[in-house]
Motif scaffolding. Structure first.
Motif, PDB file in Angstrom:
ATOM      1  N   VAL A  88       1.145   4.268  -2.877  1.00  0.00           N
ATOM      2  CA  VAL A  88       0.874   5.675  -2.575  1.00  0.00           C
ATOM      3  C   VAL A  88       2.114   6.518  -2.862  1.00  0.00           C
ATOM      4  N   TYR A 108       0.840  -1.203   0.000  1.00  0.00           N
ATOM      5  CA  TYR A 108       0.000   0.000   0.000  1.00  0.00           C
ATOM      6  C   TYR A 108       0.879   1.260   0.000  1.00  0.00           C
ATOM      7  N   HIS A 128      -3.924   8.977   7.576  1.00  0.00           N
ATOM      8  CA  HIS A 128      -3.420  10.208   6.963  1.00  0.00           C
ATOM      9  C   HIS A 128      -4.337  11.357   7.351  1.00  0.00           C
ATOM     10  N   GLN A 146      -3.014  13.094  -4.922  1.00  0.00           N
ATOM     11  CA  GLN A 146      -3.725  13.635  -3.766  1.00  0.00           C
ATOM     12  C   GLN A 146      -3.247  15.043  -3.438  1.00  0.00           C
ATOM     13  N   ILE A 162      -5.417   0.607  -4.590  1.00  0.00           N
ATOM     14  CA  ILE A 162      -5.351   0.608  -3.128  1.00  0.00           C
ATOM     15  C   ILE A 162      -6.631   0.069  -2.506  1.00  0.00           C
ATOM     16  N   TYR A 215       1.226  11.301   7.190  1.00  0.00           N
ATOM     17  CA  TYR A 215       0.822  10.005   6.647  1.00  0.00           C
ATOM     18  C   TYR A 215       1.541   8.964   7.483  1.00  0.00           C
ATOM     19  N   GLY A 252       0.161   7.572  -5.899  1.00  0.00           N
ATOM     20  CA  GLY A 252      -1.015   8.212  -5.315  1.00  0.00           C
ATOM     21  C   GLY A 252      -0.802   9.566  -4.671  1.00  0.00           C
ATOM     22  N   ILE A 253       0.299   9.729  -3.953  1.00  0.00           N
ATOM     23  CA  ILE A 253       0.441  10.948  -3.152  1.00  0.00           C
ATOM     24  C   ILE A 253       0.546  12.193  -4.023  1.00  0.00           C
TER      25      ILE A 253
END
Length: 104
Positions: free
Chosen positions: A22, A18, A53, A30, A83, A40, A26-27
């Motif tokens: 991210v 995971y 987070h 976001q 995710i 996080y 992913g981050i």
């Protein structure tokens, strides 16, 4: 200012996968929409396989607009199933800082 604390209980043993997803994909998506990441985290003692987070927003309207923009992003829509497959439970809280809390 409000804070959104999102807690995800992951399938046993999937925290490293995971976090890698991210970190690698992913981050950046976001942060582009949600703005201020307070932190996080993952659990190491206590209830295991948890991700927490925390995001800061001006108010609930700011949060709603930012989360809607994230949800509408095709890049996020492609990433999200990666995710979601690892998540067993989700919890979301909106927090307000006490008057004596340090500013963020």
């Amino acid at each position: 200012m409000i804070y959104e604390m999102r807690t995800y209980r992951l399938k046993t043993g999937t925290v490293p996968a995971y976090l890698k997803l991210v970190e690698d994909e992913g981050i950046v998506i976001q942060r582009g929409h949600l703005g201020t990441l307070v932190g996080y985290f993952f659990s190491e003692i206590g209830r295991l396989n948890e991700i927490v987070h925390i995001w800061a927003y001006a108010d609930l309207n700011d949060r709603e607009a930012r989360r809607a923009a994230l949800a509408a992003d095709p890049t996020w829509q492609t990433f999200l199933p990666k995710i979601q497959a690892l998540i067993e439970e989700m919890e979301n809280k909106i927090l307000k800082a006490a008057p004596f809390s340090p500013p963020r």
